[in-house]
Scaffold this motif. Structure first.
Motif, PDB file in Angstrom:
ATOM      1  N   PRO A  39       0.812  -1.226   0.000  1.00 42.55           N
ATOM      2  CA  PRO A  39       0.000   0.000   0.000  1.00 42.55           C
ATOM      3  C   PRO A  39       0.839   1.266   0.000  1.00 42.55           C
ATOM      4  O   PRO A  39       0.452   2.288  -0.595  1.00 42.55           O
ATOM      5  N   LEU A  40       2.010   1.231   0.659  1.00 46.59           N
ATOM      6  CA  LEU A  40       2.901   2.393   0.652  1.00 46.59           C
ATOM      7  C   LEU A  40       3.400   2.666  -0.761  1.00 46.59           C
ATOM      8  O   LEU A  40       3.414   3.819  -1.220  1.00 46.59           O
ATOM      9  N   PHE A  41       3.791   1.613  -1.458  1.00 42.67           N
ATOM     10  CA  PHE A  41       4.308   1.748  -2.822  1.00 42.67           C
ATOM     11  C   PHE A  41       3.231   2.299  -3.756  1.00 42.67           C
ATOM     12  O   PHE A  41       3.484   3.242  -4.520  1.00 42.67           O
ATOM     13  N   PHE A  42       2.031   1.717  -3.717  1.00 46.57           N
ATOM     14  CA  PHE A  42       0.980   2.156  -4.632  1.00 46.57           C
ATOM     15  C   PHE A  42       0.454   3.545  -4.275  1.00 46.57           C
ATOM     16  O   PHE A  42       0.038   4.302  -5.153  1.00 46.57           O
ATOM     17  N   GLY A  43       0.476   3.891  -2.995  1.00 43.32           N
ATOM     18  CA  GLY A  43       0.121   5.258  -2.609  1.00 43.32           C
ATOM     19  C   GLY A  43       1.114   6.254  -3.175  1.00 43.32           C
ATOM     20  O   GLY A  43       0.737   7.303  -3.720  1.00 43.32           O
ATOM     21  N   PHE A  44       2.400   5.909  -3.072  1.00 41.84           N
ATOM     22  CA  PHE A  44       3.460   6.770  -3.605  1.00 41.84           C
ATOM     23  C   PHE A  44       3.344   6.921  -5.119  1.00 41.84           C
ATOM     24  O   PHE A  44       3.377   8.034  -5.659  1.00 41.84           O
ATOM     25  N   ILE A  45       3.201   5.794  -5.826  1.00 43.72           N
ATOM     26  CA  ILE A  45       3.126   5.814  -7.292  1.00 43.72           C
ATOM     27  C   ILE A  45       1.881   6.565  -7.766  1.00 43.72           C
ATOM     28  O   ILE A  45       1.936   7.349  -8.730  1.00 43.72           O
ATOM     29  N   SER A  46       0.753   6.340  -7.094  1.00 42.42           N
ATOM     30  CA  SER A  46      -0.495   7.020  -7.477  1.00 42.42           C
ATOM     31  C   SER A  46      -0.359   8.533  -7.367  1.00 42.42           C
ATOM     32  O   SER A  46      -0.775   9.280  -8.250  1.00 42.42           O
ATOM     33  N   ALA A  47       0.234   8.985  -6.264  1.00 46.05           N
ATOM     34  CA  ALA A  47       0.437  10.418  -6.063  1.00 46.05           C
ATOM     35  C   ALA A  47       1.410  10.984  -7.086  1.00 46.05           C
ATOM     36  O   ALA A  47       1.192  12.057  -7.646  1.00 46.05           O
ATOM     37  N   PHE A  48       2.485  10.253  -7.335  1.00 48.82           N
ATOM     38  CA  PHE A  48       3.514  10.722  -8.271  1.00 48.82           C
ATOM     39  C   PHE A  48       2.924  10.898  -9.666  1.00 48.82           C
ATOM     40  O   PHE A  48       3.115  11.934 -10.313  1.00 48.82           O
ATOM     41  N   ILE A  49       2.157   9.903 -10.133  1.00 48.08           N
ATOM     42  CA  ILE A  49       1.556   9.973 -11.465  1.00 48.08           C
ATOM     43  C   ILE A  49       0.488  11.058 -11.525  1.00 48.08           C
ATOM     44  O   ILE A  49       0.370  11.790 -12.517  1.00 48.08           O
ATOM     45  N   GLY A  50      -0.295  11.186 -10.449  1.00 51.23           N
ATOM     46  CA  GLY A  50      -1.394  12.147 -10.451  1.00 51.23           C
ATOM     47  C   GLY A  50      -0.956  13.598 -10.384  1.00 51.23           C
ATOM     48  O   GLY A  50      -1.647  14.484 -10.882  1.00 51.23           O
TER      49      GLY A  50
ATOM     50  N   ALA B 192      -0.956  22.414   1.039  1.00 52.21           N
ATOM     51  CA  ALA B 192      -1.582  21.634  -0.027  1.00 52.21           C
ATOM     52  C   ALA B 192      -1.633  20.151   0.323  1.00 52.21           C
ATOM     53  O   ALA B 192      -2.654  19.480   0.119  1.00 52.21           O
ATOM     54  N   VAL B 193      -0.549  19.621   0.892  1.00 44.98           N
ATOM     55  CA  VAL B 193      -0.474  18.196   1.203  1.00 44.98           C
ATOM     56  C   VAL B 193      -1.457  17.802   2.304  1.00 44.98           C
ATOM     57  O   VAL B 193      -2.031  16.705   2.275  1.00 44.98           O
ATOM     58  N   ILE B 194      -1.672  18.678   3.275  1.00 46.03           N
ATOM     59  CA  ILE B 194      -2.635  18.389   4.344  1.00 46.03           C
ATOM     60  C   ILE B 194      -4.027  18.163   3.767  1.00 46.03           C
ATOM     61  O   ILE B 194      -4.733  17.214   4.135  1.00 46.03           O
ATOM     62  N   ILE B 195      -4.432  19.016   2.841  1.00 45.25           N
ATOM     63  CA  ILE B 195      -5.751  18.860   2.220  1.00 45.25           C
ATOM     64  C   ILE B 195      -5.800  17.602   1.370  1.00 45.25           C
ATOM     65  O   ILE B 195      -6.805  16.876   1.370  1.00 45.25           O
ATOM     66  N   ILE B 196      -4.726  17.316   0.642  1.00 47.24           N
ATOM     67  CA  ILE B 196      -4.671  16.090  -0.160  1.00 47.24           C
ATOM     68  C   ILE B 196      -4.852  14.869   0.724  1.00 47.24           C
ATOM     69  O   ILE B 196      -5.542  13.908   0.350  1.00 47.24           O
ATOM     70  N   CYS B 197      -4.271  14.901   1.912  1.00 47.14           N
ATOM     71  CA  CYS B 197      -4.401  13.795   2.870  1.00 47.14           C
ATOM     72  C   CYS B 197      -5.869  13.529   3.202  1.00 47.14           C
ATOM     73  O   CYS B 197      -6.328  12.382   3.156  1.00 47.14           O
ATOM     74  N   PHE B 198      -6.621  14.575   3.507  1.00 46.05           N
ATOM     75  CA  PHE B 198      -8.042  14.415   3.830  1.00 46.05           C
ATOM     76  C   PHE B 198      -8.858  14.009   2.602  1.00 46.05           C
ATOM     77  O   PHE B 198      -9.818  13.231   2.707  1.00 46.05           O
TER      78      PHE B 198
ATOM     79  N   SER C 158      -4.039  -0.606   6.179  1.00 41.97           N
ATOM     80  CA  SER C 158      -3.726  -0.399   4.763  1.00 41.97           C
ATOM     81  C   SER C 158      -4.049   1.024   4.332  1.00 41.97           C
ATOM     82  O   SER C 158      -3.292   1.633   3.569  1.00 41.97           O
ATOM     83  N   ILE C 159      -5.175   1.548   4.806  1.00 44.74           N
ATOM     84  CA  ILE C 159      -5.562   2.915   4.456  1.00 44.74           C
ATOM     85  C   ILE C 159      -4.535   3.906   4.987  1.00 44.74           C
ATOM     86  O   ILE C 159      -4.113   4.832   4.279  1.00 44.74           O
ATOM     87  N   PHE C 160      -4.126   3.711   6.245  1.00 46.80           N
ATOM     88  CA  PHE C 160      -3.148   4.614   6.853  1.00 46.80           C
ATOM     89  C   PHE C 160      -1.830   4.592   6.084  1.00 46.80           C
ATOM     90  O   PHE C 160      -1.234   5.649   5.798  1.00 46.80           O
ATOM     91  N   ILE C 161      -1.353   3.402   5.732  1.00 48.21           N
ATOM     92  CA  ILE C 161      -0.082   3.285   5.019  1.00 48.21           C
ATOM     93  C   ILE C 161      -0.197   3.858   3.613  1.00 48.21           C
ATOM     94  O   ILE C 161       0.716   4.538   3.125  1.00 48.21           O
ATOM     95  N   PHE C 162      -1.313   3.600   2.949  1.00 50.91           N
ATOM     96  CA  PHE C 162      -1.531   4.125   1.600  1.00 50.91           C
ATOM     97  C   PHE C 162      -1.504   5.660   1.605  1.00 50.91           C
ATOM     98  O   PHE C 162      -0.868   6.282   0.744  1.00 50.91           O
ATOM     99  N   ILE C 163      -2.179   6.250   2.583  1.00 53.15           N
ATOM    100  CA  ILE C 163      -2.209   7.704   2.684  1.00 53.15           C
ATOM    101  C   ILE C 163      -0.810   8.257   2.933  1.00 53.15           C
ATOM    102  O   ILE C 163      -0.432   9.297   2.369  1.00 53.15           O
ATOM    103  N   ASN C 164      -0.028   7.569   3.753  1.00 49.84           N
ATOM    104  CA  ASN C 164       1.357   7.997   3.971  1.00 49.84           C
ATOM    105  C   ASN C 164       2.172   7.922   2.682  1.00 49.84           C
ATOM    106  O   ASN C 164       3.023   8.786   2.421  1.00 49.84           O
ATOM    107  N   GLY C 165       1.909   6.910   1.867  1.00 53.47           N
ATOM    108  CA  GLY C 165       2.569   6.824   0.567  1.00 53.47           C
ATOM    109  C   GLY C 165       2.186   7.989  -0.332  1.00 53.47           C
ATOM    110  O   GLY C 165       3.028   8.548  -1.040  1.00 53.47           O
ATOM    111  N   VAL C 166       0.904   8.367  -0.291  1.00 51.74           N
ATOM    112  CA  VAL C 166       0.434   9.516  -1.070  1.00 51.74           C
ATOM    113  C   VAL C 166       1.111  10.801  -0.589  1.00 51.74           C
ATOM    114  O   VAL C 166       1.528  11.645  -1.396  1.00 51.74           O
TER     115      VAL C 166
END
Length: 211
Positions: free
Chosen positions: A6-17, A47-53, A149-157
């Motif tokens: 989930p960390l990896f896919f959160g990171f990749i999703s944010a990077f691509i987006g 900006a990142v704080i709002i993206i987190c929510f 998983s949600i927490f880790i994914f969000i940290n990746g984002v």
């Protein structure tokens, strides 16, 4: 291993987006150019704080949808209508954006923080984007809708988003010319992307009803 996925896919999703030039990352780069890295970083934090929510809301919404296959189909149909409309708008109706060089007055870090919050809050695209991403990952058993998983994914984002913004403020002078070209042709780029998404969505809808 379950933590890494989930960390990896959160990171990749944010990077691509976030990597395509947009209002938030270009503003961050211009704040850095005009006012220095300190103010730019405060802008990014806001900006990142709002993206987190936004990501949290998107995943919780996706969790509800994922339990109802009929809602998944309905969301596909609604999504097709939205993306098809956006394609028509950006390719044929929208006016070409003008390349205006706006001067940014020197502001305090607090004002830049809230500017980041404001611009990020006005950007609603992360919500449907992460709804789509989380449902797609869940369909391939790559993501679970549990708290960990949600927490880790969000940290990746968060990590991916911050990295992209930091790259923009660090290398803005090198990409400024290319970014101006992209901004001038942004309608065509967005229209092509939404056209591709609407085509894929339509194909999934047809395949669902056909089989």
């Amino acid at each position: 291993m379950n933590f890494i996925i989930p960390l990896f896919f959160g990171f990749i999703s944010a990077f691509i987006g976030i990597i395509p030039p947009g209002l938030i990352n270009m503003t961050a780069a211009k704040v850095n150019h005009k006012e220095g890295k300190r103010n730019a970083l405060w802008f990014i934090f806001g900006a990142v704080i709002i993206i987190c929510f936004q990501v949290l809301f998107a995943i919780l919404f996706a969790k509800i949808i994922n339990r109802r296959p009929d809602l998944v189909t309905l969301m596909r149909e609604i999504g097709f209508g939205i993306f098809a409309t956006l394609t028509i708008y950006f390719l044929w109706l929208a006016k070409k954006p003008k390349n205006k060089s706006k001067k940014l007055n020197n502001k305090s870090k607090t004002k830049r923080f809230f500017l980041g919050v404001l611009l990020s809050a006005l950007n609603f695209f992360p919500i449907p984007y992460y709804v789509f991403i989380s449902i797609t990952l869940a369909s391939f058993k790559l993501f679970l809708f549990d708290a960990t998983s949600i927490f880790i994914f969000i940290n990746g984002v968060i990590i991916g988003s911050f990295l992209v913004f930091y790259l923009y403020i660090s290398f803005f002078n090198k990409i400024e010319g290319k970014a101006d070209y992209i901004m001038k042709n942004m309608n065509t780029i967005i229209g092509s992307i939404t056209g591709l998404v609407s085509t894929v969505t339509l194909w999934n809808i047809i395949k669902y009803y056909w089989y």
